[in-house]
Design a protein around this motif. Sequence first.
Motif, PDB file in Angstrom:
ATOM      1  N   ASP A 176       0.768  -1.372  -0.010  1.00  0.00           N
ATOM      2  CA  ASP A 176       0.321  -0.118  -0.186  1.00  0.00           C
ATOM      3  C   ASP A 176       0.817   1.179   0.645  1.00  0.00           C
ATOM      4  N   SER A 177       0.534   2.528  -0.132  1.00  0.00           N
ATOM      5  CA  SER A 177       0.797   4.260   0.084  1.00  0.00           C
ATOM      6  C   SER A 177       2.154   3.997   1.070  1.00  0.00           C
ATOM      7  N   CYS A 178       1.956   2.902   2.289  1.00  0.00           N
ATOM      8  CA  CYS A 178       2.875   3.226   3.392  1.00  0.00           C
ATOM      9  C   CYS A 178       3.783   2.147   3.624  1.00  0.00           C
ATOM     10  N   SER A 179       4.179   1.115   2.742  1.00  0.00           N
ATOM     11  CA  SER A 179       4.911   0.535   1.839  1.00  0.00           C
ATOM     12  C   SER A 179       5.831   1.052   1.141  1.00  0.00           C
ATOM     13  N   TYR A 180       5.144   1.831   0.268  1.00  0.00           N
ATOM     14  CA  TYR A 180       5.821   2.366  -0.398  1.00  0.00           C
ATOM     15  C   TYR A 180       6.305   3.813  -0.038  1.00  0.00           C
ATOM     16  N   ASN A 181       5.971   4.257   1.160  1.00  0.00           N
ATOM     17  CA  ASN A 181       6.848   5.510   1.300  1.00  0.00           C
ATOM     18  C   ASN A 181       8.050   4.873   2.292  1.00  0.00           C
ATOM     19  N   VAL A 182       7.423   3.622   3.127  1.00  0.00           N
ATOM     20  CA  VAL A 182       8.974   3.085   4.439  1.00  0.00           C
ATOM     21  C   VAL A 182      10.335   2.837   3.412  1.00  0.00           C
ATOM     22  N   ILE A 183       9.827   1.931   1.685  1.00  0.00           N
ATOM     23  CA  ILE A 183      10.831   1.184   1.035  1.00  0.00           C
ATOM     24  C   ILE A 183      11.639   2.645   0.182  1.00  0.00           C
ATOM     25  N   ILE A 184      10.721   3.849  -0.629  1.00  0.00           N
ATOM     26  CA  ILE A 184      10.707   5.102  -0.807  1.00  0.00           C
ATOM     27  C   ILE A 184      11.938   5.598   0.173  1.00  0.00           C
ATOM     28  N   GLN A 185      12.126   5.786   1.331  1.00  0.00           N
ATOM     29  CA  GLN A 185      12.908   6.715   2.633  1.00  0.00           C
ATOM     30  C   GLN A 185      14.175   6.165   2.433  1.00  0.00           C
ATOM     31  N   GLY A 186      13.825   4.248   2.125  1.00  0.00           N
ATOM     32  CA  GLY A 186      15.070   3.558   2.637  1.00  0.00           C
ATOM     33  C   GLY A 186      16.020   3.765   1.514  1.00  0.00           C
ATOM     34  N   PHE A 187      14.960   3.735  -0.099  1.00  0.00           N
ATOM     35  CA  PHE A 187      16.806   4.204  -0.792  1.00  0.00           C
ATOM     36  C   PHE A 187      17.296   5.888  -0.888  1.00  0.00           C
ATOM     37  N   LEU A 188      16.437   6.321  -0.430  1.00  0.00           N
ATOM     38  CA  LEU A 188      16.284   7.748  -0.368  1.00  0.00           C
ATOM     39  C   LEU A 188      17.704   7.914   1.158  1.00  0.00           C
ATOM     40  N   GLN A 189      17.644   7.335   1.709  1.00  0.00           N
ATOM     41  CA  GLN A 189      18.729   7.448   3.227  1.00  0.00           C
ATOM     42  C   GLN A 189      20.074   6.605   2.794  1.00  0.00           C
ATOM     43  N   ASN A 190      19.998   5.757   1.460  1.00  0.00           N
ATOM     44  CA  ASN A 190      21.294   5.139   0.757  1.00  0.00           C
ATOM     45  C   ASN A 190      21.429   5.492  -0.687  1.00  0.00           C
ATOM     46  N   GLN A 191      21.180   7.095  -0.561  1.00  0.00           N
ATOM     47  CA  GLN A 191      22.009   8.087  -2.213  1.00  0.00           C
ATOM     48  C   GLN A 191      21.541   7.092  -3.325  1.00  0.00           C
ATOM     49  N   ASP A 192      20.459   6.029  -3.543  1.00  0.00           N
ATOM     50  CA  ASP A 192      19.665   6.017  -4.712  1.00  0.00           C
ATOM     51  C   ASP A 192      17.996   6.583  -4.711  1.00  0.00           C
ATOM     52  N   SER A 193      19.084   8.036  -5.202  1.00  0.00           N
ATOM     53  CA  SER A 193      16.992   8.474  -5.454  1.00  0.00           C
ATOM     54  C   SER A 193      16.628   7.922  -7.270  1.00  0.00           C
ATOM     55  N   SER A 194      17.567   7.430  -7.773  1.00  0.00           N
ATOM     56  CA  SER A 194      16.965   7.521  -8.815  1.00  0.00           C
ATOM     57  C   SER A 194      15.819   5.325  -9.066  1.00  0.00           C
ATOM     58  N   THR A 195      16.492   4.818  -7.977  1.00  0.00           N
ATOM     59  CA  THR A 195      15.510   4.101  -7.756  1.00  0.00           C
ATOM     60  C   THR A 195      14.403   4.253  -6.437  1.00  0.00           C
ATOM     61  N   ALA A 196      14.375   5.248  -6.004  1.00  0.00           N
ATOM     62  CA  ALA A 196      13.312   6.449  -5.006  1.00  0.00           C
ATOM     63  C   ALA A 196      12.591   6.497  -5.981  1.00  0.00           C
ATOM     64  N   ILE A 197      12.949   7.404  -7.041  1.00  0.00           N
ATOM     65  CA  ILE A 197      11.442   8.101  -8.386  1.00  0.00           C
ATOM     66  C   ILE A 197      11.514   6.799  -9.122  1.00  0.00           C
ATOM     67  N   ARG A 198      11.664   6.237  -8.930  1.00  0.00           N
ATOM     68  CA  ARG A 198      11.197   4.814  -9.833  1.00  0.00           C
ATOM     69  C   ARG A 198       9.996   4.012  -9.352  1.00  0.00           C
ATOM     70  N   LEU A 199      10.165   3.417  -8.087  1.00  0.00           N
ATOM     71  CA  LEU A 199       8.871   3.994  -7.409  1.00  0.00           C
ATOM     72  C   LEU A 199       8.215   4.621  -6.536  1.00  0.00           C
ATOM     73  N   ILE A 200       8.117   5.675  -6.586  1.00  0.00           N
ATOM     74  CA  ILE A 200       7.183   7.273  -6.752  1.00  0.00           C
ATOM     75  C   ILE A 200       6.312   7.144  -7.849  1.00  0.00           C
ATOM     76  N   ASP A 201       6.893   6.795  -9.325  1.00  0.00           N
ATOM     77  CA  ASP A 201       6.279   6.749 -10.351  1.00  0.00           C
ATOM     78  C   ASP A 201       5.473   5.506 -10.408  1.00  0.00           C
ATOM     79  N   GLU A 202       5.661   4.248  -9.312  1.00  0.00           N
ATOM     80  CA  GLU A 202       5.451   3.384  -9.769  1.00  0.00           C
ATOM     81  C   GLU A 202       4.052   3.437  -8.657  1.00  0.00           C
ATOM     82  N   MET A 203       4.415   3.899  -7.648  1.00  0.00           N
ATOM     83  CA  MET A 203       3.097   3.922  -7.109  1.00  0.00           C
ATOM     84  C   MET A 203       2.534   5.248  -7.374  1.00  0.00           C
ATOM     85  N   VAL A 204       2.729   5.636  -7.604  1.00  0.00           N
ATOM     86  CA  VAL A 204       1.333   6.428  -8.739  1.00  0.00           C
ATOM     87  C   VAL A 204       0.313   5.783  -9.697  1.00  0.00           C
ATOM     88  N   GLY A 205       1.669   5.090 -10.588  1.00  0.00           N
ATOM     89  CA  GLY A 205       0.467   4.671 -11.836  1.00  0.00           C
ATOM     90  C   GLY A 205      -0.119   3.675 -11.237  1.00  0.00           C
TER      91      GLY A 205
END
Length: 82
Positions: free
Chosen positions: A29-58
């Motif tokens: 759900d959106s909470c699960s997405y937010n957690v995984i996105i935040q994890g990638f951002l914390q580990n400096q992987d913005s490209s994966t975070a952006i991809r997951l945000i796009d997937e979440m919105v899609g």
Amino acid sequence: MIKGLPREGQSDEAYKLFRKMKDEGFLPDSCSYNVIIQGFLQNQDSSTAIRLIDEMVGKRFSADSSTFQMLLDLESRDEIIS
């Protein structure tokens, strides 16, 4: 577990677990997405975070204040957001 793995620098393992959720019958759900996105951002992987945000919105999940804060953080880093 998904939240704790990125803290240990294991974002890829968290991502695998995130994807496995669906196979086990637990739809993210959106909470699960937010957690995984935040994890990638914390580990400096913005490209994966952006991809997951796009997937979440899609998948038509509603963005909440956490999602918007992550987007603002990306923008402040001069990341490209499509």
